[in-house]
Design a protein around this motif. Sequence first.
Motif, short mmCIF file in Angstrom:
data_model
loop_
_atom_site.label_atom_id
_atom_site.label_comp_id
_atom_site.label_asym_id
_atom_site.label_seq_id
_atom_site.Cartn_x
_atom_site.Cartn_y
_atom_site.Cartn_z
N LYS A 97 -49.97 -3.60 -103.39
CA LYS A 97 -49.04 -3.69 -104.35
C LYS A 97 -48.76 -2.25 -104.84
O LYS A 97 -47.67 -1.51 -105.16
CB LYS A 97 -49.15 -4.45 -105.49
N LEU A 98 -50.03 -1.62 -105.26
CA LEU A 98 -49.93 -0.24 -105.63
C LEU A 98 -49.51 0.65 -105.00
O LEU A 98 -48.52 1.68 -105.28
CB LEU A 98 -51.26 0.37 -106.36
N ASP A 106 -40.42 0.88 -100.84
CA ASP A 106 -41.29 -0.45 -100.99
C ASP A 106 -42.01 -0.98 -99.94
O ASP A 106 -41.93 -2.07 -99.56
CB ASP A 106 -40.05 -1.35 -101.38
N ILE A 107 -42.63 0.14 -99.57
CA ILE A 107 -43.51 -0.30 -98.30
C ILE A 107 -44.96 0.50 -98.54
O ILE A 107 -44.97 1.47 -99.11
CB ILE A 107 -42.94 0.26 -97.09
N THR A 108 -45.98 -0.18 -97.87
CA THR A 108 -47.32 0.69 -98.02
C THR A 108 -47.25 1.76 -97.36
O THR A 108 -46.79 2.09 -96.37
CB THR A 108 -48.53 -0.59 -97.67
N SER A 109 -48.46 2.74 -97.62
CA SER A 109 -48.71 3.75 -96.97
C SER A 109 -49.38 3.41 -95.68
O SER A 109 -49.90 2.03 -95.52
CB SER A 109 -49.67 4.32 -97.44
N LEU A 115 -55.82 -0.57 -93.39
CA LEU A 115 -57.07 -1.27 -93.77
C LEU A 115 -56.65 -2.69 -94.19
O LEU A 115 -57.59 -3.42 -93.86
CB LEU A 115 -57.27 -0.53 -95.22
N HIS A 116 -55.47 -3.12 -94.52
CA HIS A 116 -55.25 -4.42 -94.70
C HIS A 116 -55.05 -5.27 -93.49
O HIS A 116 -55.54 -6.20 -93.42
CB HIS A 116 -53.62 -4.37 -95.35
N LEU A 160 -48.07 -10.66 -95.81
CA LEU A 160 -47.92 -9.31 -95.02
C LEU A 160 -46.97 -8.49 -94.76
O LEU A 160 -46.73 -7.39 -94.80
CB LEU A 160 -49.10 -9.58 -93.88
N ARG A 161 -45.93 -9.50 -94.32
CA ARG A 161 -44.43 -8.82 -93.91
C ARG A 161 -43.77 -8.22 -95.16
O ARG A 161 -43.43 -7.34 -94.87
CB ARG A 161 -43.72 -9.95 -93.43
N GLU A 162 -44.21 -8.98 -96.19
CA GLU A 162 -43.45 -8.46 -97.50
C GLU A 162 -44.14 -7.05 -97.76
O GLU A 162 -43.43 -5.89 -98.32
CB GLU A 162 -43.70 -9.20 -98.71
N HIS A 163 -45.35 -6.90 -97.95
CA HIS A 163 -45.95 -5.68 -98.11
C HIS A 163 -45.77 -4.44 -97.07
O HIS A 163 -45.34 -3.49 -97.44
CB HIS A 163 -47.60 -5.58 -97.87
#
Length: 242
Positions: A97-98, A106-109, A115-116, A160-163
Amino acid sequence: MNPNTLALSAAIAIGLALTHLFSGKLRFTPIPRSRWLSAAGGVSVAYVFVHILPELNQHQAVLEQVESGVISYLEHHVYLIALLGLTVFYGLERMAKLSRQRGKGDITSPGVFWLHIASFSIYNALIGYLLLHREQPGITNLLLFSFAMALHFVVNDSGLREHHKHIYDRIGRFLLAAAIIVGWVLGSATEIGKAAIAVLFAFLAGGVILNVLKEELPEERESRFWAFALGAGIYTAILLAL
């Protein structure tokens, strides 16, 4: 192991892998997505509280018989292992989220994504392994476990798809599907002691609880209480009847 059970578990492992590959295609269902996701979460939580958590008492008895080694230090603390599982996946969720808040689109690095996915790959491999090595053997228990985990994967996929957006569909879901098969292969080729199984099972219990409730509790989620309660109630009745 009974050849029929081995063959059935292999078919189930493939089915669970396909769940990861195709759960995102379920938008055609006439039931609103928010409702069947909540119902799936209810089934997963019901399985944890009615089936897995009571089994932790049996696992605790196994751990108390271990007199040496690292696992011996876990005596009387099987529920702390479940808490550790919950804490680990809560930390992963907060990290994702961070990363989305700090990043663009609005997507993770990429680092958080890997890592996820690595963490959930281990999680899925554990589930694949436990298809063959559970405290309560038998085809009925295998089917109950598998059905709950299949719906649990649907819930996990949604989060996971949202992130991670398109990169999850392009890479992540294939790695998670493969991890289930890898776990099953390891389970068919090796067998660890009951004490180690107890630790893994407890960790899984904590992870399942967090990964379901994180999709249900936040206000921004379009969760449906009655769908969640209905899924939990029906599956609880099935578990108690069998």
